[in-house]
Design a protein around this motif. Structure first.
Motif, PDB file in Angstrom:
ATOM      1  N   ARG A 156       0.827  -1.210   0.000  1.00  0.00           N
ATOM      2  CA  ARG A 156       0.000   0.000   0.000  1.00  0.00           C
ATOM      3  C   ARG A 156       0.864   1.264   0.000  1.00  0.00           C
ATOM      4  N   SER A 157       2.002   1.181  -0.660  1.00  0.00           N
ATOM      5  CA  SER A 157       2.919   2.326  -0.738  1.00  0.00           C
ATOM      6  C   SER A 157       2.673   3.113  -2.023  1.00  0.00           C
ATOM      7  N   LEU A 158       3.150   4.351  -2.030  1.00  0.00           N
ATOM      8  CA  LEU A 158       3.050   5.161  -3.251  1.00  0.00           C
ATOM      9  C   LEU A 158       3.844   4.536  -4.389  1.00  0.00           C
ATOM     10  N   GLN A 159       4.958   3.887  -4.041  1.00  0.00           N
ATOM     11  CA  GLN A 159       5.758   3.229  -5.062  1.00  0.00           C
ATOM     12  C   GLN A 159       4.956   2.096  -5.712  1.00  0.00           C
ATOM     13  N   ALA A 160       4.230   1.335  -4.897  1.00  0.00           N
ATOM     14  CA  ALA A 160       3.389   0.262  -5.447  1.00  0.00           C
ATOM     15  C   ALA A 160       2.294   0.854  -6.327  1.00  0.00           C
ATOM     16  N   ALA A 161       1.711   1.979  -5.906  1.00  0.00           N
ATOM     17  CA  ALA A 161       0.659   2.628  -6.707  1.00  0.00           C
ATOM     18  C   ALA A 161       1.198   3.067  -8.066  1.00  0.00           C
ATOM     19  N   ALA A 162       2.424   3.577  -8.096  1.00  0.00           N
ATOM     20  CA  ALA A 162       3.025   3.998  -9.369  1.00  0.00           C
ATOM     21  C   ALA A 162       3.196   2.800 -10.308  1.00  0.00           C
ATOM     22  N   VAL A 163       3.610   1.671  -9.751  1.00  0.00           N
ATOM     23  CA  VAL A 163       3.774   0.470 -10.576  1.00  0.00           C
ATOM     24  C   VAL A 163       2.403  -0.046 -11.025  1.00  0.00           C
ATOM     25  N   LEU A 164       1.415   0.032 -10.152  1.00  0.00           N
ATOM     26  CA  LEU A 164       0.058  -0.383 -10.528  1.00  0.00           C
ATOM     27  C   LEU A 164      -0.468   0.459 -11.694  1.00  0.00           C
ATOM     28  N   ASP A 165      -0.156   1.759 -11.682  1.00  0.00           N
ATOM     29  CA  ASP A 165      -0.542   2.618 -12.811  1.00  0.00           C
ATOM     30  C   ASP A 165       0.048   2.091 -14.122  1.00  0.00           C
TER      31      ASP A 165
END
Length: 166
Positions: free
Chosen positions: A85-94
């Protein structure tokens, strides 16, 4: 609001500025290299990379299957190192959702789930009015639009637009 979705306006306000954000991607170099393959020859094979910029390059070059595979690997690594649930994970999810969508998998439930997961993470960590949330909202809206869910897509396009205008 009523009437057709003004994609040109949405792109001018949301997409164009996003493409110049260093974290999300560099300036758009033009159409994917695959369009020019018949003129310029085959697309060169890139060295394997699992960083955001490398995956963005694969997407720009139309190498969606490679971008998807590398996004999945980077997501696994990021979730272990930074948290699911990190911002880094969100960027990869994008990037994963974009590679799935551009690779012809907009109707695959995973594509929408991935894009929505990125929105949820960013909203929780950044609040609902952050520009990074607008990036992920745009991904969800584009997926919905390609799936033919124009009403839902419009609401999210408009929300992303309001965020970018503020």
């Amino acid at each position: 609001m009523t009437g057709p979705i003004d994609l040109a306006r949405i792109s001018a306000i949301i997409v164009a500025p996003i493409l110049t954000i260093p974290f999300v991607g560099g300036a758009w170099p033009g159409p994917p290299a695959a369009i020019h393959a018949s003129v310029a020859g085959p697309i060169p094979v890139r060295e394997e990379t699992t960083d955001l910029a490398g995956i963005q390059g694969l997407i720009r070059d139309g190498q969606y299957a490679d971008a998807e595979a590398l996004s999945r690997r980077l997501l696994s690594e990021t979730e272990v190192q930074q948290g699911a649930r990190s911002l880094q994970a969100a960027a990869v999810l994008d990037l994963l959702s974009e590679s799935l969508r551009r690779g012809g998998k907009a109707n695959n439930p995973e594509t929408l789930e991935t894009a929505e997961r990125a929105v949820a993470i960013k909203e929780k960590l950044l609040g609902g009015d952050d520009a990074e949330v607008a990036v992920s909202l745009h991904n969800v809206a584009t997926t919905l639009y390609q799936r033919g869910e124009h009403g839902r897509a419009r609401l999210l396009f408009e929300r992303a637009l309001r965020i970018r205008e503020n």
